[in-house]
Design an enzyme around this catalytic site. Structure first.
Site, mmCIF file in Angstrom:
data_model
loop_
_atom_site.group_PDB
_atom_site.id
_atom_site.type_symbol
_atom_site.label_atom_id
_atom_site.label_comp_id
_atom_site.label_asym_id
_atom_site.label_seq_id
_atom_site.Cartn_x
_atom_site.Cartn_y
_atom_site.Cartn_z
ATOM 1 N N GLN A 103 63.282 57.783 18.160
ATOM 2 C CA GLN A 103 63.513 58.784 19.208
ATOM 3 C C GLN A 103 64.732 58.387 20.037
ATOM 4 O O GLN A 103 65.146 59.130 20.913
ATOM 5 C CB GLN A 103 62.298 58.865 20.141
ATOM 6 N N HIS A 121 65.849 62.666 18.114
ATOM 7 C CA HIS A 121 66.320 63.260 19.367
ATOM 8 C C HIS A 121 67.839 63.263 19.483
ATOM 9 O O HIS A 121 68.375 63.324 20.582
ATOM 10 C CB HIS A 121 65.685 62.539 20.564
ATOM 11 N N CYS A 129 79.630 71.972 20.361
ATOM 12 C CA CYS A 129 79.889 73.083 21.278
ATOM 13 C C CYS A 129 78.571 73.725 21.697
ATOM 14 O O CYS A 129 77.708 73.991 20.862
ATOM 15 C CB CYS A 129 80.792 74.113 20.601
ATOM 16 N N CYS A 158 85.591 73.257 23.505
ATOM 17 C CA CYS A 158 85.581 73.429 22.050
ATOM 18 C C CYS A 158 86.903 74.034 21.584
ATOM 19 O O CYS A 158 87.357 75.035 22.143
ATOM 20 C CB CYS A 158 84.423 74.346 21.680
ATOM 21 N N THR A 199 57.129 52.992 22.128
ATOM 22 C CA THR A 199 57.121 54.389 22.595
ATOM 23 C C THR A 199 55.815 54.670 23.329
ATOM 24 O O THR A 199 54.759 54.166 22.947
ATOM 25 C CB THR A 199 57.324 55.398 21.446
ATOM 26 N N ALA A 242 59.221 44.055 21.441
ATOM 27 C CA ALA A 242 59.881 44.272 20.151
ATOM 28 C C ALA A 242 60.712 43.063 19.714
ATOM 29 O O ALA A 242 60.652 42.650 18.546
ATOM 30 C CB ALA A 242 60.777 45.504 20.254
HETATM 31 P P1 OAD Z 1 59.129 55.819 27.259
HETATM 32 O O1 OAD Z 1 59.977 55.341 28.377
HETATM 33 O O2 OAD Z 1 58.260 57.004 27.481
HETATM 34 O O3 OAD Z 1 58.182 54.635 26.769
HETATM 35 C C1 OAD Z 1 58.708 53.348 26.547
HETATM 36 C C2 OAD Z 1 57.605 52.493 25.963
HETATM 37 O O4 OAD Z 1 58.173 51.243 25.628
HETATM 38 C C3 OAD Z 1 56.432 52.204 26.909
HETATM 39 O O5 OAD Z 1 55.206 52.411 26.214
HETATM 40 C C4 OAD Z 1 56.597 50.722 27.274
HETATM 41 O O6 OAD Z 1 55.355 50.058 27.469
HETATM 42 C C5 OAD Z 1 57.293 50.210 26.023
HETATM 43 N N1 OAD Z 1 58.113 49.016 26.215
HETATM 44 C C6 OAD Z 1 58.799 48.619 27.310
HETATM 45 N N2 OAD Z 1 59.472 47.485 27.054
HETATM 46 C C7 OAD Z 1 59.209 47.148 25.756
HETATM 47 C C8 OAD Z 1 59.630 46.100 24.897
HETATM 48 N N3 OAD Z 1 60.469 45.161 25.330
HETATM 49 N N4 OAD Z 1 59.161 46.077 23.629
HETATM 50 C C9 OAD Z 1 58.314 47.035 23.182
HETATM 51 N N5 OAD Z 1 57.893 48.064 23.950
HETATM 52 C C10 OAD Z 1 58.331 48.122 25.218
HETATM 53 O O7 OAD Z 1 60.115 56.033 26.002
HETATM 54 P P2 OAD Z 1 59.908 56.921 24.700
HETATM 55 O O8 OAD Z 1 58.487 56.886 24.250
HETATM 56 O O9 OAD Z 1 60.949 56.533 23.734
HETATM 57 O O10 OAD Z 1 63.401 62.209 24.943
HETATM 58 O O11 OAD Z 1 60.252 58.361 25.261
HETATM 59 C C11 OAD Z 1 60.190 59.458 24.403
HETATM 60 C C12 OAD Z 1 61.230 60.470 24.773
HETATM 61 O O12 OAD Z 1 61.102 60.827 26.155
HETATM 62 C C13 OAD Z 1 62.657 59.982 24.677
HETATM 63 O O13 OAD Z 1 63.175 60.034 23.364
HETATM 64 C C14 OAD Z 1 63.366 60.924 25.583
HETATM 65 C C15 OAD Z 1 62.436 60.916 26.749
HETATM 66 O O14 OAD Z 1 62.495 62.012 27.581
HETATM 67 C C16 OAD Z 1 64.485 62.960 24.979
HETATM 68 O O15 OAD Z 1 65.493 62.612 25.550
HETATM 69 C C17 OAD Z 1 64.331 64.239 24.243
#
Ligand code: OAD
Length: 257
Positions: A103, A121, A129, A158, A199, A242
């Site tokens: 993502q 994403h 554009c 554009c 995530t 990670a």
């Molecule tokens: P989030 O910010 O929602 O979640 C981040 C996750 O990473 C949480 O569950 C944390 O506990 C975990 N985390 C933090 N540090 C970590 C580490 N060092 N190792 C492993 N895990 C860790 O991020 P996403 O789930 O990626 O969308 O968010 C999903 C989407 O929401 C994004 O792609 C973005 C956002 O709005 C768009 O921009 C469309």
């Protein structure tokens, strides 16, 4: 770090692995997540002011300045040990395939050497554009790391139609790129192991991939320091970060064959 036995067993017996990543994957590279308290981007900014088509309609220069600054900050970060472990997994630990579905809009998996990363994403480094959808290949100057972030910045125009050039990312309320989604579903459906890393599992449809994988017979493992909406879907959860867990896992696989 010791790898939990069930996680190691699942990884050892897996031929086709898919690593599904979110913002936590890049956290140890210094890229902020979205929803972590204090440090998350959505703790500091209102998503609806920045990451929606309505925000762009209202104030494109404000939205462009923010994405431009995030694009610029990519130059100052490096893949971490977790990205590198994923990239070397197939070769070092002998899996048939290790696919990455992310993502994230950064390019750290690619820079670590993972071929063929599926970006659900979009990407901070692609532009198109907003009117005619033509990819923008023109120059986008990277802001200097030390420069103050401008509040507003006019987007490029554009060359085909004169429309404003927008970031090549998916905003709230927009559909995912169909080809990326179809590829993600295909690799998850044919996987033995789906490893979900960093995530929150709150954003759909990406959050549905572990469910699809489990339904198709894969073992699902979550790597995350905190409980998430995906934890219940996982067969095994590993409360670790990670950049610590993934190298430990790949090294353990390489050692134990
Ligand atoms: P989030 O910010 O929602 O979640 C981040 C996750 O990473 C949480 O569950 C944390 O506990 C975990 N985390 C933090 N540090 C970590 C580490 N060092 N190792 C492993 N895990 C860790 O991020 P996403 O789930 O990626 O969308 O968010 C999903 C989407 O929401 C994004 O792609 C973005 C956002 O709005 C768009 O921009 C469309």
């Amino acid at each position: 770090m010791e790898v939990p036995g069930p996680v190691l067993d699942a990884a050892r017996s897996a031929h086709r692995v898919v690593v599904v990543t979110g913002a936590g994957m890049s956290a140890e590279s210094g890229v902020p997540t979205f929803r972590d308290a204090q440090t998350g981007l959505w703790a500091r900014y209102a998503a609806e002011d920045l990451a929606t088509p309505e925000a762009w309609e209202r104030d494109p220069a404000f939205v462009w300045a923010w994405y431009f600054s995030r694009f610029g900050s990519l130059a100052a970060v490096e893949p971490n040990a977790g990205h590198r472990a994923v990239a070397t997994w197939a070769e070092v630990a002998g899996a048939e395939s290790v696919a990455v579905v992310t993502q994230n809009v950064d390019d750290l998996h690619e820079r670590a050497g993972s071929p063929d990363v599926v970006h659900l994403h979009g990407s901070l480094a692609s532009f198109r554009c907003s009117r005619c959808d033509t990819a923008y290949e023109g120059r986008v100057d990277v802001p200097d790391a030390g420069d103050a972030q401008p509040e507003r910045l006019d987007p490029p125009v554009c060359v085909e139609c004169g429309g404003l050039v927008r970031p090549g990312v998916v905003w709230f309320g927009e559909l995912l790129p169909l080809d990326a989604w179809e590829r993600a579903v295909a690799v998850v459906e044919s996987a033995d192991l789906v490893l979900v890393v960093g995530t929150s599992g709150l954003v759909h449809p990406a959050a549905g991939l572990p469910v699809i994988g489990r339904g198709a017979g894969a073992t699902v493992v979550e790597v995350n320091p905190r409980e998430t909406d995906t934890s219940d879907v996982a067969h095994h959860v590993w409360r670790a970060t990670a950049a610590v867990a993934l190298p430990a896992l790949v090294q353990a696989l390489a050692r134990t064959g």
